[in-house]
Design a protein around this motif. Structure first.
Motif, PDB file in Angstrom:
ATOM      1  N   ASP A  35       2.228   0.375 -12.746  1.00 31.96           N
ATOM      2  CA  ASP A  35       1.058  -0.103 -13.465  1.00 31.96           C
ATOM      3  C   ASP A  35       1.380  -1.395 -14.210  1.00 31.96           C
ATOM      4  O   ASP A  35       0.590  -2.346 -14.203  1.00 31.96           O
ATOM      5  CB  ASP A  35       0.576   0.970 -14.445  1.00 31.96           C
ATOM      6  N   GLY A  36       2.553  -1.428 -14.849  1.00 36.82           N
ATOM      7  CA  GLY A  36       2.976  -2.640 -15.537  1.00 36.82           C
ATOM      8  C   GLY A  36       3.164  -3.794 -14.573  1.00 36.82           C
ATOM      9  O   GLY A  36       2.786  -4.939 -14.863  1.00 36.82           O
ATOM     10  N   LEU A  37       3.741  -3.498 -13.411  1.00 37.15           N
ATOM     11  CA  LEU A  37       3.934  -4.538 -12.399  1.00 37.15           C
ATOM     12  C   LEU A  37       2.591  -5.115 -11.957  1.00 37.15           C
ATOM     13  O   LEU A  37       2.440  -6.327 -11.812  1.00 37.15           O
ATOM     14  CB  LEU A  37       4.678  -3.950 -11.191  1.00 37.15           C
ATOM     15  N   GLY A  38       1.615  -4.241 -11.751  1.00 34.33           N
ATOM     16  CA  GLY A  38       0.301  -4.701 -11.341  1.00 34.33           C
ATOM     17  C   GLY A  38      -0.353  -5.586 -12.393  1.00 34.33           C
ATOM     18  O   GLY A  38      -0.951  -6.619 -12.073  1.00 34.33           O
ATOM     19  N   ASP A  39      -0.249  -5.192 -13.660  1.00 37.35           N
ATOM     20  CA  ASP A  39      -0.850  -5.987 -14.733  1.00 37.35           C
ATOM     21  C   ASP A  39      -0.196  -7.367 -14.840  1.00 37.35           C
ATOM     22  O   ASP A  39      -0.873  -8.380 -15.033  1.00 37.35           O
ATOM     23  CB  ASP A  39      -0.732  -5.245 -16.067  1.00 37.35           C
ATOM     24  N   VAL A  40       1.132  -7.391 -14.733  1.00 36.34           N
ATOM     25  CA  VAL A  40       1.835  -8.672 -14.805  1.00 36.34           C
ATOM     26  C   VAL A  40       1.469  -9.544 -13.608  1.00 36.34           C
ATOM     27  O   VAL A  40       1.280 -10.760 -13.744  1.00 36.34           O
ATOM     28  CB  VAL A  40       3.358  -8.448 -14.878  1.00 36.34           C
ATOM     29  N   ALA A  41       1.347  -8.934 -12.435  1.00 33.60           N
ATOM     30  CA  ALA A  41       0.979  -9.695 -11.240  1.00 33.60           C
ATOM     31  C   ALA A  41      -0.423 -10.278 -11.376  1.00 33.60           C
ATOM     32  O   ALA A  41      -0.661 -11.431 -11.007  1.00 33.60           O
ATOM     33  CB  ALA A  41       1.063  -8.803 -10.003  1.00 33.60           C
ATOM     34  N   ASP A  42      -1.348  -9.486 -11.899  1.00 31.77           N
ATOM     35  CA  ASP A  42      -2.707  -9.991 -12.091  1.00 31.77           C
ATOM     36  C   ASP A  42      -2.722 -11.177 -13.054  1.00 31.77           C
ATOM     37  O   ASP A  42      -3.360 -12.201 -12.797  1.00 31.77           O
ATOM     38  CB  ASP A  42      -3.602  -8.877 -12.654  1.00 31.77           C
ATOM     39  N   ALA A  53      20.585   1.978 -14.356  1.00 30.22           N
ATOM     40  CA  ALA A  53      20.929   0.589 -14.653  1.00 30.22           C
ATOM     41  C   ALA A  53      19.689  -0.232 -14.991  1.00 30.22           C
ATOM     42  O   ALA A  53      19.707  -1.073 -15.905  1.00 30.22           O
ATOM     43  CB  ALA A  53      21.668  -0.030 -13.466  1.00 30.22           C
ATOM     44  N   ALA A  54      18.591   0.004 -14.277  1.00 31.88           N
ATOM     45  CA  ALA A  54      17.371  -0.765 -14.511  1.00 31.88           C
ATOM     46  C   ALA A  54      16.806  -0.513 -15.899  1.00 31.88           C
ATOM     47  O   ALA A  54      16.201  -1.404 -16.506  1.00 31.88           O
ATOM     48  CB  ALA A  54      16.329  -0.431 -13.448  1.00 31.88           C
ATOM     49  N   ARG A  55      17.009   0.683 -16.429  1.00 26.37           N
ATOM     50  CA  ARG A  55      16.441   1.020 -17.735  1.00 26.37           C
ATOM     51  C   ARG A  55      17.314   0.578 -18.903  1.00 26.37           C
ATOM     52  O   ARG A  55      16.972   0.832 -20.071  1.00 26.37           O
ATOM     53  CB  ARG A  55      16.124   2.519 -17.790  1.00 26.37           C
ATOM     54  N   ILE A  56      18.415  -0.089 -18.598  1.00 29.95           N
ATOM     55  CA  ILE A  56      19.150  -0.789 -19.656  1.00 29.95           C
ATOM     56  C   ILE A  56      18.412  -2.081 -19.996  1.00 29.95           C
ATOM     57  O   ILE A  56      18.477  -2.570 -21.123  1.00 29.95           O
ATOM     58  CB  ILE A  56      20.597  -1.083 -19.208  1.00 29.95           C
ATOM     59  N   GLY A  57      17.679  -2.599 -19.009  1.00 25.90           N
ATOM     60  CA  GLY A  57      16.949  -3.844 -19.196  1.00 25.90           C
ATOM     61  C   GLY A  57      16.058  -3.862 -20.436  1.00 25.90           C
ATOM     62  O   GLY A  57      16.117  -4.809 -21.228  1.00 25.90           O
ATOM     63  N   GLU A  90      10.698  -2.195 -12.459  1.00 29.43           N
ATOM     64  CA  GLU A  90      10.424  -2.144 -11.021  1.00 29.43           C
ATOM     65  C   GLU A  90      11.162  -3.251 -10.272  1.00 29.43           C
ATOM     66  O   GLU A  90      11.807  -3.004  -9.242  1.00 29.43           O
ATOM     67  CB  GLU A  90       8.922  -2.266 -10.765  1.00 29.43           C
ATOM     68  N   ILE A  91      11.097  -4.472 -10.792  1.00 25.78           N
ATOM     69  CA  ILE A  91      11.751  -5.599 -10.126  1.00 25.78           C
ATOM     70  C   ILE A  91      13.264  -5.412 -10.088  1.00 25.78           C
ATOM     71  O   ILE A  91      13.918  -5.641  -9.052  1.00 25.78           O
ATOM     72  CB  ILE A  91      11.398  -6.921 -10.838  1.00 25.78           C
ATOM     73  N   VAL A  92      13.840  -4.989 -11.195  1.00 22.03           N
ATOM     74  CA  VAL A  92      15.291  -4.806 -11.249  1.00 22.03           C
ATOM     75  C   VAL A  92      15.719  -3.661 -10.339  1.00 22.03           C
ATOM     76  O   VAL A  92      16.761  -3.744  -9.675  1.00 22.03           O
ATOM     77  CB  VAL A  92      15.759  -4.566 -12.698  1.00 22.03           C
ATOM     78  N   GLU A  93      14.931  -2.593 -10.272  1.00 21.53           N
ATOM     79  CA  GLU A  93      15.272  -1.487  -9.369  1.00 21.53           C
ATOM     80  C   GLU A  93      15.355  -1.961  -7.923  1.00 21.53           C
ATOM     81  O   GLU A  93      16.319  -1.644  -7.212  1.00 21.53           O
ATOM     82  CB  GLU A  93      14.237  -0.366  -9.495  1.00 21.53           C
ATOM     83  N   SER A  94      14.367  -2.712  -7.485  1.00 27.09           N
ATOM     84  CA  SER A  94      14.393  -3.206  -6.105  1.00 27.09           C
ATOM     85  C   SER A  94      15.565  -4.156  -5.886  1.00 27.09           C
ATOM     86  O   SER A  94      16.246  -4.104  -4.856  1.00 27.09           O
ATOM     87  CB  SER A  94      13.074  -3.920  -5.764  1.00 27.09           C
ATOM     88  N   GLY A  95      15.806  -5.034  -6.853  1.00 29.76           N
ATOM     89  CA  GLY A  95      16.937  -5.947  -6.743  1.00 29.76           C
ATOM     90  C   GLY A  95      18.264  -5.223  -6.665  1.00 29.76           C
ATOM     91  O   GLY A  95      19.154  -5.614  -5.891  1.00 29.76           O
TER      92      GLY A  95
END
Length: 243
Positions: A77-84, A146-150, A226-231
């Motif tokens: 949901d956060g990814l979608g809002d940032v993308a919009d 690891a992503a949730r250290i971000g 989300e971005i860091v997880e995929s990376g």
């Protein structure tokens, strides 16, 4: 351990006992976000490994469905809002930070959000499948951690955009918390060297958010995870190929 329970209640949809939480306790629960990530990772890893016994694609699908289900699509949901907000900037914001933030806060889902979420789901499906046949499954356990250290780093590095979740967490994260989880990340990278890419991805996301929005909100945290997880999934695959 109360902080871990609060973090799990916020970041997951796991059935947990209700606890009375003060504002200070809720904010301090961010210190436990990486531990909550381990719980998410354990569920995803177990499902993916069991599904892969039949077929790697099935394992990837099971892992992805569990990933979305256990988190309640919170970060998507956060990814979608940032993308919009980012995608509409050239049409609506026209360089105006206030207008850009208004688009970010709009609860309606636009075409940019749909595309971003769709691409993210496809990317994770393919990455999980590739990881299952090229890298140790423990990577699926450790990537959400690891992503949730971000968020611990972002909340200290970036000013909050408004008095929301991002602002509430800002003063609760201590330098000691960030140092301890960073040390845990370095230890985990002994088993999955690709996790070291978090040391690049996390600062890059902070730089992008500051340049684009001037700070961070709850949506920025979710999108960043989300971005860091995929990376990190990609980095784990590349790291396994190079070893």
């Amino acid at each position: 351990m109360k902080g871990l329970v609060i973090a799990l209640q916020f970041l997951t949809r796991l059935p947990l006992p209700r606890v009375t939480v003060s504002n200070a306790e809720f904010a301090a629960s961010m210190r436990w976000f990486p531990a909550a990530g381990l719980t998410v990772g354990a569920i995803v890893c177990l499902g993916a490994v069991l599904g892969a016994r039949i077929d790697p694609w099935l394992g990837a699908l099971v892992g992805l469905v569990l990933w979305v289900a256990v988190t309640g699509a919170l970060h998507l949901d956060g990814l979608g809002d940032v993308a919009d907000a980012s995608g509409a900037a050239h049409k609506l914001a026209q360089g105006n930070p206030e207008r850009l933030r208004a688009v970010l806060a709009d609860p309606h889902v636009g075409s940019f959000a749909v595309v971003a979420i769709g691409l993210q789901l496809v990317a994770k499906l393919v990455l999980i499948r590739t990881l299952l046949v090229t890298a140790p499954p423990i990577a699926l356990l450790l990537v959400p951690f690891a992503a949730r250290i971000g968020p611990l780093a972002w909340t200290r590095w970036l000013p909050p955009l408004h008095e929301g979740l991002g602002a509430r967490f800002r003063d609760a994260v201590r330098p000691l918390d960030l140092a301890l989880w960073s040390a845990a990340l370095l230890t985990a990278s002994w088993f999955v060297p690709g996790l070291l890419a978090a040391l690049l991805f996390v600062p890059l996301w902070a730089v992008w958010l500051r340049a684009r929005f001037g700070g961070i909100s709850g949506d920025g945290h979710g999108a960043g995870i989300e971005i860091v997880e995929s990376g990190l999934l990609l980095a784990a695959i590349v790291g396994a190929r190079l070893i």
